[in-house]
Motif scaffolding. Structure first.
Motif, PDB file in Angstrom:
ATOM      1  N   ALA A 129       4.583  12.407   2.519  1.00 25.11           N
ATOM      2  CA  ALA A 129       3.819  13.575   2.946  1.00 25.11           C
ATOM      3  C   ALA A 129       4.739  14.785   3.097  1.00 25.11           C
ATOM      4  O   ALA A 129       5.849  14.669   3.623  1.00 25.11           O
ATOM      5  CB  ALA A 129       3.115  13.296   4.270  1.00 25.11           C
ATOM      6  N   THR A 130       4.250  15.935   2.646  1.00 27.57           N
ATOM      7  CA  THR A 130       4.867  17.211   3.010  1.00 27.57           C
ATOM      8  C   THR A 130       4.275  17.569   4.369  1.00 27.57           C
ATOM      9  O   THR A 130       3.356  18.369   4.462  1.00 27.57           O
ATOM     10  CB  THR A 130       4.531  18.283   1.957  1.00 27.57           C
ATOM     11  OG1 THR A 130       3.114  18.311   1.756  1.00 27.57           O
ATOM     12  CG2 THR A 130       5.207  17.991   0.630  1.00 27.57           C
ATOM     13  N   LEU A 136       7.821   8.979   4.846  1.00 23.53           N
ATOM     14  CA  LEU A 136       8.755   9.984   4.346  1.00 23.53           C
ATOM     15  C   LEU A 136       8.139  11.364   4.513  1.00 23.53           C
ATOM     16  O   LEU A 136       7.087  11.657   3.934  1.00 23.53           O
ATOM     17  CB  LEU A 136       9.092   9.754   2.873  1.00 23.53           C
ATOM     18  CG  LEU A 136      10.182   8.722   2.583  1.00 23.53           C
ATOM     19  CD1 LEU A 136       9.597   7.307   2.674  1.00 23.53           C
ATOM     20  CD2 LEU A 136      10.790   8.947   1.214  1.00 23.53           C
ATOM     21  N   ASP A 137       8.795  12.192   5.292  1.00 28.84           N
ATOM     22  CA  ASP A 137       8.413  13.591   5.462  1.00 28.84           C
ATOM     23  C   ASP A 137       9.285  14.389   4.501  1.00 28.84           C
ATOM     24  O   ASP A 137      10.449  14.680   4.780  1.00 28.84           O
ATOM     25  CB  ASP A 137       8.644  14.006   6.918  1.00 28.84           C
ATOM     26  CG  ASP A 137       8.044  15.367   7.255  1.00 28.84           C
ATOM     27  OD1 ASP A 137       7.845  16.175   6.324  1.00 28.84           O
ATOM     28  OD2 ASP A 137       7.797  15.628   8.449  1.00 28.84           O
ATOM     29  N   THR A 138       8.739  14.722   3.337  1.00 27.71           N
ATOM     30  CA  THR A 138       9.526  15.293   2.244  1.00 27.71           C
ATOM     31  C   THR A 138       9.100  16.721   1.957  1.00 27.71           C
ATOM     32  O   THR A 138       7.944  17.098   2.180  1.00 27.71           O
ATOM     33  CB  THR A 138       9.394  14.417   0.984  1.00 27.71           C
ATOM     34  OG1 THR A 138      10.233  14.928  -0.052  1.00 27.71           O
ATOM     35  CG2 THR A 138       7.956  14.367   0.483  1.00 27.71           C
ATOM     36  N   TYR A 139      10.010  17.519   1.456  1.00 31.65           N
ATOM     37  CA  TYR A 139       9.728  18.931   1.145  1.00 31.65           C
ATOM     38  C   TYR A 139       9.057  19.081  -0.219  1.00 31.65           C
ATOM     39  O   TYR A 139       8.215  19.958  -0.415  1.00 31.65           O
ATOM     40  CB  TYR A 139      11.043  19.711   1.180  1.00 31.65           C
ATOM     41  CG  TYR A 139      10.913  21.209   1.189  1.00 31.65           C
ATOM     42  CD1 TYR A 139       9.900  21.859   1.885  1.00 31.65           C
ATOM     43  CD2 TYR A 139      11.849  21.997   0.522  1.00 31.65           C
ATOM     44  CE1 TYR A 139       9.814  23.241   1.908  1.00 31.65           C
ATOM     45  CE2 TYR A 139      11.772  23.377   0.538  1.00 31.65           C
ATOM     46  CZ  TYR A 139      10.755  23.999   1.230  1.00 31.65           C
ATOM     47  OH  TYR A 139      10.671  25.359   1.244  1.00 31.65           O
ATOM     48  N   ALA A 140       9.466  18.248  -1.183  1.00 30.75           N
ATOM     49  CA  ALA A 140       8.879  18.240  -2.533  1.00 30.75           C
ATOM     50  C   ALA A 140       9.041  19.571  -3.255  1.00 30.75           C
ATOM     51  O   ALA A 140       8.245  19.903  -4.129  1.00 30.75           O
ATOM     52  CB  ALA A 140       7.400  17.834  -2.487  1.00 30.75           C
ATOM     53  N   MET A 194       0.308  19.000  -1.785  1.00 30.43           N
ATOM     54  CA  MET A 194      -0.059  17.677  -2.298  1.00 30.43           C
ATOM     55  C   MET A 194       1.180  16.970  -2.863  1.00 30.43           C
ATOM     56  O   MET A 194       1.062  16.005  -3.622  1.00 30.43           O
ATOM     57  CB  MET A 194      -1.142  17.784  -3.385  1.00 30.43           C
ATOM     58  CG  MET A 194      -1.016  18.958  -4.356  1.00 30.43           C
ATOM     59  SD  MET A 194       0.491  18.943  -5.367  1.00 30.43           S
ATOM     60  CE  MET A 194       0.171  17.521  -6.373  1.00 30.43           C
ATOM     61  N   GLY A 195       2.365  17.431  -2.482  1.00 36.12           N
ATOM     62  CA  GLY A 195       3.597  16.813  -2.970  1.00 36.12           C
ATOM     63  C   GLY A 195       3.720  15.350  -2.599  1.00 36.12           C
ATOM     64  O   GLY A 195       4.293  14.557  -3.354  1.00 36.12           O
ATOM     65  N   GLY A 196       3.194  14.957  -1.434  1.00 36.05           N
ATOM     66  CA  GLY A 196       3.222  13.541  -1.075  1.00 36.05           C
ATOM     67  C   GLY A 196       2.393  12.711  -2.034  1.00 36.05           C
ATOM     68  O   GLY A 196       2.801  11.612  -2.443  1.00 36.05           O
ATOM     69  N   ALA A 197       1.222  13.240  -2.413  1.00 42.13           N
ATOM     70  CA  ALA A 197       0.383  12.547  -3.391  1.00 42.13           C
ATOM     71  C   ALA A 197       1.090  12.430  -4.729  1.00 42.13           C
ATOM     72  O   ALA A 197       1.025  11.389  -5.390  1.00 42.13           O
ATOM     73  CB  ALA A 197      -0.944  13.283  -3.550  1.00 42.13           C
ATOM     74  N   ALA A 198       1.772  13.501  -5.148  1.00 40.55           N
ATOM     75  CA  ALA A 198       2.507  13.463  -6.415  1.00 40.55           C
ATOM     76  C   ALA A 198       3.555  12.364  -6.411  1.00 40.55           C
ATOM     77  O   ALA A 198       3.712  11.619  -7.393  1.00 40.55           O
ATOM     78  CB  ALA A 198       3.143  14.825  -6.679  1.00 40.55           C
ATOM     79  N   HIS A 199       4.280  12.232  -5.305  1.00 43.42           N
ATOM     80  CA  HIS A 199       5.274  11.157  -5.185  1.00 43.42           C
ATOM     81  C   HIS A 199       4.619   9.782  -5.250  1.00 43.42           C
ATOM     82  O   HIS A 199       5.111   8.876  -5.932  1.00 43.42           O
ATOM     83  CB  HIS A 199       6.031  11.285  -3.860  1.00 43.42           C
ATOM     84  CG  HIS A 199       7.105  12.319  -3.851  1.00 43.42           C
ATOM     85  ND1 HIS A 199       6.834  13.666  -3.795  1.00 43.42           N
ATOM     86  CD2 HIS A 199       8.461  12.201  -3.878  1.00 43.42           C
ATOM     87  CE1 HIS A 199       7.972  14.336  -3.789  1.00 43.42           C
ATOM     88  NE2 HIS A 199       8.971  13.469  -3.837  1.00 43.42           N
ATOM     89  N   ALA A 200       3.522   9.624  -4.521  1.00 43.20           N
ATOM     90  CA  ALA A 200       2.861   8.313  -4.466  1.00 43.20           C
ATOM     91  C   ALA A 200       2.311   7.918  -5.832  1.00 43.20           C
ATOM     92  O   ALA A 200       2.405   6.752  -6.243  1.00 43.20           O
ATOM     93  CB  ALA A 200       1.745   8.344  -3.425  1.00 43.20           C
ATOM     94  N   VAL A 217       0.849  -1.181   0.000  1.00 41.41           N
ATOM     95  CA  VAL A 217       0.000   0.000   0.000  1.00 41.41           C
ATOM     96  C   VAL A 217       0.891   1.239   0.000  1.00 41.41           C
ATOM     97  O   VAL A 217       1.782   1.381   0.856  1.00 41.41           O
ATOM     98  CB  VAL A 217      -0.945   0.042   1.206  1.00 41.41           C
ATOM     99  CG1 VAL A 217      -1.828   1.291   1.134  1.00 41.41           C
ATOM    100  CG2 VAL A 217      -1.816  -1.207   1.260  1.00 41.41           C
ATOM    101  N   VAL A 218       0.665   2.126  -0.966  1.00 41.15           N
ATOM    102  CA  VAL A 218       1.375   3.401  -1.071  1.00 41.15           C
ATOM    103  C   VAL A 218       0.357   4.514  -0.855  1.00 41.15           C
ATOM    104  O   VAL A 218      -0.693   4.535  -1.500  1.00 41.15           O
ATOM    105  CB  VAL A 218       2.050   3.550  -2.449  1.00 41.15           C
ATOM    106  CG1 VAL A 218       2.731   4.912  -2.564  1.00 41.15           C
ATOM    107  CG2 VAL A 218       3.059   2.428  -2.683  1.00 41.15           C
ATOM    108  N   ILE A 219       0.671   5.423   0.063  1.00 48.11           N
ATOM    109  CA  ILE A 219      -0.239   6.499   0.441  1.00 48.11           C
ATOM    110  C   ILE A 219       0.451   7.840   0.211  1.00 48.11           C
ATOM    111  O   ILE A 219       1.643   7.985   0.507  1.00 48.11           O
ATOM    112  CB  ILE A 219      -0.663   6.384   1.916  1.00 48.11           C
ATOM    113  CG1 ILE A 219      -1.264   4.999   2.203  1.00 48.11           C
ATOM    114  CG2 ILE A 219      -1.645   7.482   2.305  1.00 48.11           C
ATOM    115  CD1 ILE A 219      -1.516   4.740   3.674  1.00 48.11           C
ATOM    116  N   GLY A 220      -0.290   8.817  -0.301  1.00 49.11           N
ATOM    117  CA  GLY A 220       0.264  10.147  -0.492  1.00 49.11           C
ATOM    118  C   GLY A 220      -0.663  11.223   0.028  1.00 49.11           C
ATOM    119  O   GLY A 220      -1.859  11.236  -0.281  1.00 49.11           O
ATOM    120  N   LYS A 221      -0.138  12.116   0.832  1.00 49.80           N
ATOM    121  CA  LYS A 221      -0.912  13.248   1.352  1.00 49.80           C
ATOM    122  C   LYS A 221      -1.296  14.175   0.200  1.00 49.80           C
ATOM    123  O   LYS A 221      -0.436  14.748  -0.462  1.00 49.80           O
ATOM    124  CB  LYS A 221      -0.095  14.008   2.393  1.00 49.80           C
ATOM    125  CG  LYS A 221      -0.745  15.301   2.875  1.00 49.80           C
ATOM    126  CD  LYS A 221       0.228  16.103   3.749  1.00 49.80           C
ATOM    127  CE  LYS A 221      -0.305  17.514   3.999  1.00 49.80           C
ATOM    128  NZ  LYS A 221       0.673  18.337   4.738  1.00 49.80           N
TER     129      LYS A 221
END
Length: 460
Positions: free
Chosen positions: A335-336, A425-429, A251-257, A223-227
């Motif tokens: 997620a950012t 992953l807490d990412t800046y994106a 929505m950078g986490g969603a973009a990564h996911a 399961v891959v989840i993106g904020k």
């Protein structure tokens, strides 16, 4: 036109790019003709990272490009060249150079060629680099996935709200016949996703949970989840102007996911993939979530809202609870999530949390191998006390400014059952400034690292 092309046998039109540094510059000069050495001296070229010299033959035709590089940073070595070398030619990396990882250098070239042109004409066409057929096959999916992350994050919220994010998921899954399902607006309440609904209900654009499914039931479930907070005003805990300016990127986490799901499906990894994107806009209206409100989550925990600007963990917690119900072999979320992670690690290093030391070590090894850095932070459970509530099971944030990234991760961990492998992953994106290969705006951070790890773990 792609900036990477396949190099054909016997191609005499391609111009060689030779990399050099201070330690190898004397040997580099010896390979040049006397007129080229004189021209090099006249140009003031020095073998430092970022320096470039164009070398001509006696007729004045460009025949070679000399580039100063930092051999320890191959990703940046060629990244500035696609926009600066004459576009009428195409180029290849000379074997005599000093880089040990030409594949990384070629990737850097492609990342440096990126332009976001949805709202304006391109400045110019990028120069093209010729690589082997094998390298082209390996690099193309990574380049496309990075561009997808950048495009999604760079697009303003007016054109990238929850519905458009759902369309991006659908478009990504379409070539692989993936199944799509959505819960929109009050359907979230009926299906027991109350925190996603609570965060997004004040927007004129309905919140939603987007689910993509792909793969065989017999394979391990991933399961891959993106904020997917398409814009974050902060809610009633309203952000100031500076803090709100770039919140289209939340929505950078969603973009990564989404991009990672595309890589997984294209590579045909042996997984039963579920992609979950809770997509909302954190807006202000009469029905907005308030500080002091208590929300009962999908998992049954009651959460006191300390701050409506700590909304990302609220939309993620329902998605995590739903993911855990599927009993996956691994959950990964992007997620950012916190400014605290940026204070601790700066803009380039995503914080990595995991509930299994061997799992985390494997991800870090993969990250180092592909030059996509991550930095581990601990799930220091004594800090759970910072989220204590007087009226509910816990709060979504606390009064202390200490350990903000850790307490956010600890909040999320409560929704992952003990023993279920989980990575966060807490990412800046985002890139705050222009650098070679890292243009200002949306950025993929940790994407290649996680994909490399998953490829090792779930080989086709």
């Amino acid at each position: 036109m792609s900036t990477l092309i396949e190099r054909q046998p016997g191609d005499r039109q391609s111009i060689a790019i030779e990399t050099t540094d201070a330690a190898h510059y004397a040997a580099t000069r010896r390979r040049l003709s006397a007129p080229q050495r004189r021209a090099l001296a006249d140009s003031g070229f020095a073998p430092t990272a970022g320096s470039v010299a164009l070398l001509n033959d006696p007729a004045g035709k460009l025949v070679r490009v000399l580039v100063g590089v930092d051999a320890h940073d191959p990703l940046a070595a060629l990244a500035a060249l696609p926009g600066s070398l004459p576009e009428a030619h195409h180029y290849h990396l000379a074997a005599e150079g000093v880089l040990d990882d030409p594949l990384q250098a070629a990737l850097g070239w492609a990342l440096g060629a990126y332009q976001f042109n949805r709202y304006r004409q391109p400045r110019r066409a990028p120069a093209r680099l010729a690589v082997s057929a094998a390298d082209l096959r390996q690099l193309t999916p990574l380049v496309q996935a990075t561009a997808q992350v950048r495009d999604l994050v760079n697009t303003p919220t007016e054109d990238m709200g929850p519905a458009q994010l759902a369309a991006a998921v659908k478009q990504t899954g379409k070539p692989y016949k993936a199944k799509l399902r959505e819960w929109v607006g009050d359907e979230l309440l009926k299906a027991n996703f109350p925190t996603i609904h609570a965060v997004g209900r004040a927007s004129h654009r309905a919140p939603r949970l987007i689910e993509l499914s792909w793969g065989r039931n017999s394979d391990p479930r991933l399961v891959v989840i993106g904020k997917g907070v398409c814009f974050d005003t902060g809610g009633l805990n309203l952000k100031g102007g500076d803090g709100m300016r770039n919140m289209k990127k939340d929505m950078g986490g969603a973009a990564h996911a989404i991009a990672l799901a595309g890589l997984i499906m294209q590579a045909k990894l042996r997984v039963r993939l579920t992609l979950l994107i809770p997509a909302v806009e954190n807006a202000v209206a009469g029905n907005a979530l308030r500080p002091g409100d208590v929300v009962t989550t999908r998992a049954g925990h009651t959460v006191e809202i300390d701050n409506t600007d700590a909304e990302g963990r609220l939309v993620l917690c329902d998605a995590l609870a739903y993911a855990a119900e599927q009993k996956p072999s691994l959950i990964v979320d992007f997620a950012t999530l916190t400014g605290a992670a940026r204070v601790a690690l700066g803009p380039d290093l995503p914080a990595l949390f995991g509930n299994d030391e061997a799992l985390t070590a494997g991800v870090l090894a993969a990250a180092n191998a592909v030059g996509d850095p991550l930095w581990p932070l601990p799930l220091w459970r004594p800090y759970r006390r910072m989220l204590d509530s007087a009226v509910a099971d816990f709060t979504n944030s606390g009064p202390s400014r200490h350990a903000g990234a850790i307490t956010a991760a600890l909040y999320l961990e409560r929704f992952v059952p003990d023993g279920m492998p989980w990575l966060h992953l807490d990412t800046y994106a985002w890139n705050d400034s222009d650098r070679p290969g890292r243009p200002r705006g949306g950025e993929a951070m940790g994407l290649r690292a996680i994909f490399a790890f998953l490829r090792q773990r779930f080989q086709p």
